[in-house]
Design a protein around this motif. Sequence first.
Motif, PDB file in Angstrom:
ATOM      1  N   ALA A  28      -0.488  10.135   4.348  1.00  0.00           N
ATOM      2  CA  ALA A  28      -0.554   9.058   5.334  1.00  0.00           C
ATOM      3  C   ALA A  28      -0.603   9.621   6.755  1.00  0.00           C
ATOM      4  CB  ALA A  28       0.639   8.121   5.172  1.00  0.00           C
ATOM      5  N   ALA A  29       0.159  10.675   7.011  1.00  0.00           N
ATOM      6  CA  ALA A  29       0.152  11.308   8.330  1.00  0.00           C
ATOM      7  C   ALA A  29      -1.224  11.892   8.639  1.00  0.00           C
ATOM      8  CB  ALA A  29       1.214  12.396   8.406  1.00  0.00           C
ATOM      9  N   GLN A  30      -1.843  12.516   7.657  1.00  0.00           N
ATOM     10  CA  GLN A  30      -3.169  13.096   7.846  1.00  0.00           C
ATOM     11  C   GLN A  30      -4.207  12.008   8.117  1.00  0.00           C
ATOM     12  OE1 GLN A  30      -4.165  16.312   8.141  1.00  0.00           O
ATOM     13  NE2 GLN A  30      -6.115  15.409   8.683  1.00  0.00           N
ATOM     14  N   LYS A  31      -4.119  10.916   7.399  1.00  0.00           N
ATOM     15  CA  LYS A  31      -5.063   9.816   7.614  1.00  0.00           C
ATOM     16  C   LYS A  31      -4.874   9.216   9.004  1.00  0.00           C
ATOM     17  CE  LYS A  31      -6.065   8.606   2.878  1.00  0.00           C
ATOM     18  NZ  LYS A  31      -7.509   8.699   2.782  1.00  0.00           N
ATOM     19  N   TYR A  80       0.835  -1.192   0.000  1.00  0.00           N
ATOM     20  CA  TYR A  80       0.000   0.000   0.000  1.00  0.00           C
ATOM     21  C   TYR A  80       0.875   1.249   0.000  1.00  0.00           C
ATOM     22  CZ  TYR A  80      -4.179   2.746   0.603  1.00  0.00           C
ATOM     23  OH  TYR A  80      -5.197   3.624   0.389  1.00  0.00           O
ATOM     24  N   ALA A  81       1.958   1.226   0.777  1.00  0.00           N
ATOM     25  CA  ALA A  81       2.880   2.359   0.820  1.00  0.00           C
ATOM     26  C   ALA A  81       3.479   2.604  -0.570  1.00  0.00           C
ATOM     27  CB  ALA A  81       3.985   2.113   1.843  1.00  0.00           C
ATOM     28  N   ASN A 134     -10.120   5.481  16.281  1.00  0.00           N
ATOM     29  CA  ASN A 134      -9.737   4.229  15.627  1.00  0.00           C
ATOM     30  C   ASN A 134      -8.229   4.024  15.759  1.00  0.00           C
ATOM     31  OD1 ASN A 134     -12.419   3.924  14.735  1.00  0.00           O
ATOM     32  ND2 ASN A 134     -11.997   5.165  12.929  1.00  0.00           N
ATOM     33  N   ALA A 135      -7.790   3.655  16.936  1.00  0.00           N
ATOM     34  CA  ALA A 135      -6.356   3.531  17.219  1.00  0.00           C
ATOM     35  C   ALA A 135      -5.678   2.503  16.319  1.00  0.00           C
ATOM     36  CB  ALA A 135      -6.142   3.184  18.685  1.00  0.00           C
ATOM     37  N   GLU A 136      -6.340   1.395  16.044  1.00  0.00           N
ATOM     38  CA  GLU A 136      -5.740   0.356  15.209  1.00  0.00           C
ATOM     39  C   GLU A 136      -5.516   0.849  13.775  1.00  0.00           C
ATOM     40  OE1 GLU A 136      -6.864  -4.122  13.738  1.00  0.00           O
ATOM     41  OE2 GLU A 136      -7.399  -3.562  15.789  1.00  0.00           O
ATOM     42  N   GLU A 137      -6.498   1.542  13.220  1.00  0.00           N
ATOM     43  CA  GLU A 137      -6.354   2.096  11.873  1.00  0.00           C
ATOM     44  C   GLU A 137      -5.284   3.178  11.845  1.00  0.00           C
ATOM     45  OE1 GLU A 137      -7.737   1.328   8.787  1.00  0.00           O
ATOM     46  OE2 GLU A 137      -8.328  -0.460   9.883  1.00  0.00           O
ATOM     47  N   ALA A 138      -5.234   3.993  12.895  1.00  0.00           N
ATOM     48  CA  ALA A 138      -4.212   5.037  12.982  1.00  0.00           C
ATOM     49  C   ALA A 138      -2.823   4.412  12.976  1.00  0.00           C
ATOM     50  CB  ALA A 138      -4.422   5.883  14.228  1.00  0.00           C
ATOM     51  N   GLN A 139      -2.668   3.316  13.693  1.00  0.00           N
ATOM     52  CA  GLN A 139      -1.371   2.632  13.736  1.00  0.00           C
ATOM     53  C   GLN A 139      -0.984   2.101  12.361  1.00  0.00           C
ATOM     54  OE1 GLN A 139       0.802   2.665  16.186  1.00  0.00           O
ATOM     55  NE2 GLN A 139       2.218   1.539  14.908  1.00  0.00           N
ATOM     56  N   ILE A 186       2.370   2.726   7.434  1.00  0.00           N
ATOM     57  CA  ILE A 186       2.448   3.059   6.011  1.00  0.00           C
ATOM     58  C   ILE A 186       3.330   4.287   5.821  1.00  0.00           C
ATOM     59  CG2 ILE A 186       1.114   3.943   4.045  1.00  0.00           C
ATOM     60  CD1 ILE A 186      -1.195   2.077   5.060  1.00  0.00           C
ATOM     61  N   ARG A 187       3.155   5.289   6.681  1.00  0.00           N
ATOM     62  CA  ARG A 187       3.995   6.484   6.598  1.00  0.00           C
ATOM     63  C   ARG A 187       5.470   6.124   6.778  1.00  0.00           C
ATOM     64  NH1 ARG A 187       4.344  11.652  10.647  1.00  0.00           N
ATOM     65  NH2 ARG A 187       5.664  12.909   9.289  1.00  0.00           N
TER      66      ARG A 187
END
Length: 60
Positions: free
Chosen positions: A25-28, A9-10, A37-42, A47-48
């Motif tokens: 990626a940082a914004q997302k 994905y990256a 949504n901590a898991e999605e943020a991680q 990815i970043r």
Amino acid sequence: MGTSDLIQYAHALYNAHGDKAEAEAAQKALSEEEAGNAEEAQKWRAIRGHIKELRGPKST
């Protein structure tokens, strides 16, 4: 999503958006964190990190 999926994905994000991919990626990650949504943020932070590796060291 496994590590290889995050790397793919990256790559896709970087190929599509170039140097702006890291900021995206940082914004997302921030948006997901704010939404609770901590898991999605991680995932977005990972990815970043992969995008940073793709970009390599900054030259001056």
